[in-house]
Design a protein around this motif. Structure first.
Motif, PDB file in Angstrom:
ATOM      1  N   LEU A  20      29.410  22.833  63.878  1.00  0.00           N
ATOM      2  CA  LEU A  20      29.643  22.972  62.556  1.00  0.00           C
ATOM      3  C   LEU A  20      29.519  21.846  61.916  1.00  0.00           C
ATOM      4  O   LEU A  20      30.364  20.851  62.186  1.00  0.00           O
ATOM      5  CB  LEU A  20      31.011  23.639  62.555  1.00  0.00           C
ATOM      6  N   GLU A  21      28.906  21.633  60.864  1.00  0.00           N
ATOM      7  CA  GLU A  21      28.757  20.417  59.995  1.00  0.00           C
ATOM      8  C   GLU A  21      29.687  20.700  58.684  1.00  0.00           C
ATOM      9  O   GLU A  21      30.243  19.690  58.211  1.00  0.00           O
ATOM     10  CB  GLU A  21      27.351  20.324  59.630  1.00  0.00           C
ATOM     11  N   THR A  22      29.738  21.969  58.152  1.00  0.00           N
ATOM     12  CA  THR A  22      30.735  22.310  56.851  1.00  0.00           C
ATOM     13  C   THR A  22      31.368  23.705  57.457  1.00  0.00           C
ATOM     14  O   THR A  22      31.052  24.260  58.462  1.00  0.00           O
ATOM     15  CB  THR A  22      29.750  22.453  55.842  1.00  0.00           C
ATOM     16  N   GLU A  23      32.041  24.028  56.452  1.00  0.00           N
ATOM     17  CA  GLU A  23      32.631  25.591  56.666  1.00  0.00           C
ATOM     18  C   GLU A  23      31.415  26.416  56.581  1.00  0.00           C
ATOM     19  O   GLU A  23      30.439  26.126  55.760  1.00  0.00           O
ATOM     20  CB  GLU A  23      33.915  25.798  55.604  1.00  0.00           C
ATOM     21  N   ILE A  24      31.764  27.634  56.813  1.00  0.00           N
ATOM     22  CA  ILE A  24      30.504  28.684  56.658  1.00  0.00           C
ATOM     23  C   ILE A  24      31.003  29.715  55.787  1.00  0.00           C
ATOM     24  O   ILE A  24      32.037  30.434  56.016  1.00  0.00           O
ATOM     25  CB  ILE A  24      30.282  29.227  58.071  1.00  0.00           C
ATOM     26  N   PRO A  25      30.239  30.239  55.107  1.00  0.00           N
ATOM     27  CA  PRO A  25      29.081  29.552  54.505  1.00  0.00           C
ATOM     28  C   PRO A  25      29.288  28.304  53.819  1.00  0.00           C
ATOM     29  O   PRO A  25      30.394  27.856  53.053  1.00  0.00           O
ATOM     30  CB  PRO A  25      28.601  30.516  53.455  1.00  0.00           C
ATOM     31  N   GLY A  26      28.345  27.043  53.945  1.00  0.00           N
ATOM     32  CA  GLY A  26      28.584  25.775  53.506  1.00  0.00           C
ATOM     33  C   GLY A  26      28.092  25.979  51.977  1.00  0.00           C
ATOM     34  O   GLY A  26      27.662  26.867  51.261  1.00  0.00           O
ATOM     35  N   PRO A  27      28.317  24.693  51.210  1.00  0.00           N
ATOM     36  CA  PRO A  27      28.051  24.491  49.900  1.00  0.00           C
ATOM     37  C   PRO A  27      26.604  24.880  49.492  1.00  0.00           C
ATOM     38  O   PRO A  27      26.448  25.611  48.549  1.00  0.00           O
ATOM     39  CB  PRO A  27      28.304  23.061  49.747  1.00  0.00           C
ATOM     40  N   ARG A  28      25.360  24.501  50.240  1.00  0.00           N
ATOM     41  CA  ARG A  28      24.147  24.654  49.779  1.00  0.00           C
ATOM     42  C   ARG A  28      23.783  26.216  49.940  1.00  0.00           C
ATOM     43  O   ARG A  28      23.168  26.945  49.042  1.00  0.00           O
ATOM     44  CB  ARG A  28      23.311  24.026  50.831  1.00  0.00           C
ATOM     45  N   SER A  29      24.529  26.868  51.141  1.00  0.00           N
ATOM     46  CA  SER A  29      24.531  28.312  51.022  1.00  0.00           C
ATOM     47  C   SER A  29      24.977  29.021  49.923  1.00  0.00           C
ATOM     48  O   SER A  29      24.558  29.979  49.484  1.00  0.00           O
ATOM     49  CB  SER A  29      24.918  28.927  52.513  1.00  0.00           C
ATOM     50  N   ARG A  30      26.194  28.537  49.552  1.00  0.00           N
ATOM     51  CA  ARG A  30      26.926  29.267  48.465  1.00  0.00           C
ATOM     52  C   ARG A  30      25.978  29.144  47.180  1.00  0.00           C
ATOM     53  O   ARG A  30      25.991  29.962  46.421  1.00  0.00           O
ATOM     54  CB  ARG A  30      28.355  28.610  48.407  1.00  0.00           C
ATOM     55  N   GLU A  31      25.465  27.731  46.950  1.00  0.00           N
ATOM     56  CA  GLU A  31      24.649  27.561  45.785  1.00  0.00           C
ATOM     57  C   GLU A  31      23.579  28.668  45.753  1.00  0.00           C
ATOM     58  O   GLU A  31      23.331  29.311  44.822  1.00  0.00           O
ATOM     59  CB  GLU A  31      24.059  26.243  45.713  1.00  0.00           C
ATOM     60  N   LEU A  32      22.935  28.836  46.978  1.00  0.00           N
ATOM     61  CA  LEU A  32      21.701  29.582  46.856  1.00  0.00           C
ATOM     62  C   LEU A  32      22.253  31.316  46.762  1.00  0.00           C
ATOM     63  O   LEU A  32      21.304  31.909  46.328  1.00  0.00           O
ATOM     64  CB  LEU A  32      21.097  29.536  48.564  1.00  0.00           C
ATOM     65  N   MET A  33      23.391  31.465  47.375  1.00  0.00           N
ATOM     66  CA  MET A  33      24.017  32.951  47.334  1.00  0.00           C
ATOM     67  C   MET A  33      23.946  33.389  45.690  1.00  0.00           C
ATOM     68  O   MET A  33      23.867  34.210  45.217  1.00  0.00           O
ATOM     69  CB  MET A  33      25.233  33.171  47.936  1.00  0.00           C
ATOM     70  N   VAL A  34      24.380  32.178  44.996  1.00  0.00           N
ATOM     71  CA  VAL A  34      24.612  32.612  43.402  1.00  0.00           C
ATOM     72  C   VAL A  34      23.164  32.968  42.950  1.00  0.00           C
ATOM     73  O   VAL A  34      23.003  33.922  42.285  1.00  0.00           O
ATOM     74  CB  VAL A  34      25.231  31.356  42.738  1.00  0.00           C
ATOM     75  N   GLU A  35      22.239  32.168  43.307  1.00  0.00           N
ATOM     76  CA  GLU A  35      20.809  32.599  42.878  1.00  0.00           C
ATOM     77  C   GLU A  35      20.307  33.747  43.390  1.00  0.00           C
ATOM     78  O   GLU A  35      19.681  34.669  42.769  1.00  0.00           O
ATOM     79  CB  GLU A  35      20.025  31.244  43.328  1.00  0.00           C
ATOM     80  N   ARG A  36      20.735  33.963  44.642  1.00  0.00           N
ATOM     81  CA  ARG A  36      20.292  35.402  45.315  1.00  0.00           C
ATOM     82  C   ARG A  36      20.819  36.565  44.348  1.00  0.00           C
ATOM     83  O   ARG A  36      20.158  37.408  44.058  1.00  0.00           O
ATOM     84  CB  ARG A  36      20.639  35.190  46.741  1.00  0.00           C
TER      85      ARG A  36
END
Ligand SMILES: Cc1ncc(COP(=O)(O)O)c(C=O)c1O
Length: 454
Positions: A20-36
């Motif tokens: 684990l590098e970050t919490e899950i979902p991490g910041p980049r995944s959260r950004e991509l989810m907005v776009e998704r």
């Protein structure tokens, strides 16, 4: 190639460790989810909203650098891991030759080779033929077409809890309303759903009444109007439920008695997942039509229908087909998968995973933590949550445990008729120690959630 080598993927082997590098979902995944959400239809759900940038063996690495243990195999297909070197090699070589001709237009040998392997390995010693398609639903549609063609009947018996796809015929064959059918009707009136003797409440005594119900449906509705019975030999979406012993054999007898086809939907349970190539082999039953997909081409879209030569050849030329059916890249992936089966070790690994799961998870049942059943075969495992005494389904507990797993870097998805099951479909090649790590997280999750509920 050994199973250990299989896990090592291609150029950059992915360490087979949870991290684990970050919490899950991490910041980049959260950004991509907005776009998704802004770009993709809301009709597609997302069980774990992380974006993956690399996957191999039993690990999914996300765009934030988290390494998640994969206990889902992309809903079953990537049984040999998502970066299998032989799959890649064969795909690259095929890309250099051609990507598509359409098998109905001009032929290619790999299609025939895939059919040869499936004919040789489908249950039964009789002469067989196979037709290839792209998705599981498409293959089930075609199995239904073939069954109607050869029997002259139009009706089908399917089972409560069964799942067969998202096209109109396969939605009709599927029993669960939400989310698969809600708002999409009307459905075919030619499908009857019968009960299956499977799950924690059922015993050997349930087999005869369930078979009687199938017979009653046939007799009450004119048996001559029926084309077939379709069943998953282990019900996947229902929560990895194997029917009680003797039920599938009973269906075989009924199909023979009434002159209709028995169709085994092995889309999820097939290709070694249960420790045999086909789950129906555990019951020693030979279906008339066997449908495969998912792990058949380890994640490339390919599906198949296999049956007796006289059944499969009955359909007139061009009655079956599809532009992409049996795409040459998918056929190469399937041939790479078959090489692994022919080389040995895959079925034994699936069985070994089942033994590990039994040993670690079965003690939870009846221990007061809300787990009422642990079942399945090989690497197809269901953990059912409910009240320890009344067995009343507990979907909230299953969801909470799944969320605990996700937060701790383990992909463990919920399903089941009452959404109260955690279904494990790990890649068959997952390192046993990594699998144990994943199961330890699940067990911690079960105890934590049970503790919270007091
Ligand atoms: C038993 C079974 N049949 C059919 C399907 C549909 O397959 P596909 O999603 O490839 O259409 C699935 C998919 O989960 C399945 O589990």
């Amino acid at each position: 190639m050994t199973l250990t080598e299989i896990q090592q993927g291609t150029a950059e082997p992915l360490a087979q460790q949870r991290h684990l590098e970050t919490e899950i979902p991490g910041p980049r995944s959260r950004e991509l989810m907005v776009e998704r959400r802004a770009q993709v239809s809301n009709g597609f759900g997302a069980q774990l909203p992380v974006f993956i940038e690399r996957a191999d063996g039993g690990i999914l690495r996300d765009v934030d650098g988290n390494q998640i243990i994969d206990l889902a195999s992309g809903l079953g297909p990537t049984a040999l891991g998502a970066s299998h070197p032989r799959v890649r090699e064969r795909l690259v070589a095929q890309l250099d030759r051609f990507t598509h001709t359409c098998f109905m237009t001009t032929e290619y040998e790999s299609y025939v080779e895939v059919c040869r392997w499936l004919n040789a390995h489908a249950p039964g010693d009789h002469e067989k033929r196979t037709a290839l398609f792209s998705t599981g639903a498409e293959a089930n549609e075609n199995a239904a077409k073939i069954a109607r063609y050869v029997t002259g009947g139009r009706r089908f018996i399917a089972f409560r809890g069964g799942y067969h796809g998202r096209t109109y015929m396969t939605m009709s064959l599927t029993s669960k309303e939400k989310p698969y059918k809600t708002g999409f009707g009307p459905f075919s009136e030619d499908v009857f759903h019968a009960p299956v003797p499977a799950g924690p409440r059922e015993t050997a005594a349930s087999v005869a009444p369930c078979l009687d119900e199938v017979r009653r449906i046939l007799i009450d509705n004119d048996p001559a109007t029926f084309a077939g019975i379709i069943i998953e030999p282990i019900l996947g979406e229902a929560g990895c439920l194997p029917p009680q012993p003797g039920f599938l054999a009973g269906l075989r007898e009924i199909a023979d008695e009434f002159g209709i086809l028995l169709i085994a939907d092995e889309v999820q349970s097939g290709m070694g997942r249960t420790g045999k190539i086909w789950a129906i082999e555990h019951d020693g039953v030979v279906p008339d039509l066997l449908v495969a997909a998912k792990a058949l081409a380890n994640g490339m879209p390919l599906s198949s229908v296999t049956g007796a030569a006289e059944v499969m050849d009955a359909v007139h030329p061009a009655g079956l087909g599809g532009t992409y059916a049996g795409n040459p890249l998918s056929c190469e992936a399937a041939l790479a998968v078959f090489e692994q089966f022919d080389g040995g070790g895959v079925l034994e690994r699936a069985e070994a995973l089942g033994e590990i799961a039994d040993e670690m998870l079965k003690p939870l049942v009846g221990s007061g933590v809300g787990v009422i059943d642990v079942r399945g075969r090989g690497a197809m495992i269901g953990i059912e949550f409910g009240d320890d005494e009344s067995l009343e389904p507990a979907p909230d507990a299953a969801k909470a445990v799944s969320q605990y797993c996700h937060a701790n870097g383990v992909l463990a998805l919920t399903n089941g008729v009452h959404e109260n099951v955690i279904r494990l479909l790990p890649p068959i090649v997952i390192e046993p120690e990594l699998f144990r790590d994943g199961l330890r997280v699940i067990i911690d999750g079960v105890r934590t959630v049970a503790g919270r509920r007091g």
